[in-house]
Design an enzyme around this catalytic site. Sequence first.
Site, PDB file in Angstrom:
ATOM      1  N   GLY A 180       0.813  -1.208   0.000  1.00 43.87           N
ATOM      2  CA  GLY A 180       0.000   0.000   0.000  1.00 43.87           C
ATOM      3  C   GLY A 180       0.847   1.259   0.000  1.00 43.87           C
ATOM      4  O   GLY A 180       1.955   1.305  -0.543  1.00 43.87           O
ATOM      5  N   GLY A 181       0.323   2.284   0.654  1.00 44.48           N
ATOM      6  CA  GLY A 181       1.019   3.569   0.683  1.00 44.48           C
ATOM      7  C   GLY A 181       2.383   3.498   1.334  1.00 44.48           C
ATOM      8  O   GLY A 181       3.252   4.327   1.046  1.00 44.48           O
ATOM      9  N   GLY A 415      22.582  11.494 -30.958  1.00 47.75           N
ATOM     10  CA  GLY A 415      22.175  12.203 -29.747  1.00 47.75           C
ATOM     11  C   GLY A 415      22.690  11.552 -28.489  1.00 47.75           C
ATOM     12  O   GLY A 415      22.889  12.225 -27.463  1.00 47.75           O
ATOM     13  N   ALA A 416      22.928  10.238 -28.533  1.00 48.83           N
ATOM     14  CA  ALA A 416      23.451   9.546 -27.354  1.00 48.83           C
ATOM     15  C   ALA A 416      24.843  10.054 -26.999  1.00 48.83           C
ATOM     16  O   ALA A 416      25.216  10.090 -25.820  1.00 48.83           O
ATOM     17  CB  ALA A 416      23.480   8.047 -27.602  1.00 48.83           C
TER      18      ALA A 416
END
Length: 525
Positions: A180-181, A415-416
């Site tokens: 859960g949280g 771009g890498a």
Amino acid sequence: MATPTDTTETAGEGPVEELLRLKRGAREGGDPAATERQHAKGKLTARERIDLLLDEGSFQEIETLRRHRATGFGMEARKPYTDGVVTGWGTVEGRTVFVYAHDFRIFGGALGEAHAAKIHKLMDLAAAAGAPLVSLNDGAGARIQEGVTALAGYGGIFQRNTRNSGVIPQISVMLGPCAGGAAYSPALTDFVFMVRETSQMFITGPDVVQAVTGEQVSQNGLGGADVHASVSGVCHLAYDDEESCLTDVRYLLSLLPANNRELPPYVATDDPADRRTDRLLELVPADPGMSYDMRTVIEEVVDDGETFEVHPTWATNVLCVLARLDGHVTGIVANQPSAMAGVLDIHASEKAARFVQMCDAFNIPILTLVDVPGFLPGVDQEHGGIIRHGAKLLYAYCNATVPRVSLIVRKAYGGAYIVMDSRSIGADVALAWPSNEIAVMGAEGAANVIFRRDIAAADDPEAVRQQKIKEYKAELMHPYYAAERGLVDDVVDPAETRATLVATFAMLRTKHADLPSRKHGNAPA
């Protein structure tokens, strides 16, 4: 004999004796059967775990006698001391470390108001003292009997996790369930460790998953250590047992500073700073298409070959490693040619970006070893947001003010090349081996684009294509093209790699850089 929850003074017992009795009872956990059940699951108790983590005899506990104030649902009759969490501080290799450990023997380690208040106080103390915080998690989530006050307790933890982020190292060690949280606190910390079979993390458990989606899955299949270490990336490292896990937590702490105002600990080494690294010529094939293990390159360069790899089984096409160069801790980001040819994709970008941010936050210099063919093409990558995720790595590097050195080992395309801490985005020093190839794309692809008409019109298209590939390589991809234009500061002999890196980082040790005045940037999500 008085129980740990009994405050009635035993006949002839003075106040000091009563205090010692109460504390002894609190430390024993009150129920030997609960301890046996914990051990039967292959799990240690909270205090046994703390003893493994901290230097012997160094633990100083606080709020041992804290108890909850809840009423109803039978809670009045169950008021054990510690309220299911052990909090305090001690030392790891002589340095102060704060720690809290859920005690699963008490309310299943579930968090209530008093339980949360103890953790809040400890987190505030850690921040005030400027020392790392380690959480040993083994709890059943929010204490249902205390309702919304338990949920509010988690909110206070999340707020402090966020406020302390980048200020003190925060390490979460998952040694039991976390559902859960509650799972969001580990996700907000710098490192997450898990133990196979006994620790799980998930927002909704298998029963809820089956009820909503019809999918059947076990707890480990949904949120076990290997799932989070290899598939989701939530967990940084997974182990077979608690002892080896906590040993590595100690080792990680030895590589980190106490807080963001200090440098990582320096450790003298017998490994010569100017040691030649001739073996690198054998480890890295000259052919840019051949595979090799970048780990061997890193081990050859760093002190005594000792490394601490983060996320070793997730996004394996990029390596994130902590090691020492001439005794000084250094963060290393490296493409891994043996996995997907070292290409950058969504997960690799996220992994490296997070690591760069951690290093920058805690004053750890960054070395980037580049051998990258580009970003991974494909519909899945584009639809999954490779632009956005790749920008995370770009943002992390551009935002980093620690000393940054990049070394192009073999190839750097497209771009890498820019994203992998090129000179153009702020690397302090950019180095390259003589075999480096820096280009918009590989020669084969570039020739097919630039010379497609010449190739198509030729009587022997393949012969012309091969000739044009050679021309492109000779003109734009020779090792000194970038150096001639100032995009590479020096081309170095691979055998002198260690000596060059040690000298370069030594020069940058006094680097000072300021970011523009702003509340904070808006990093790609």
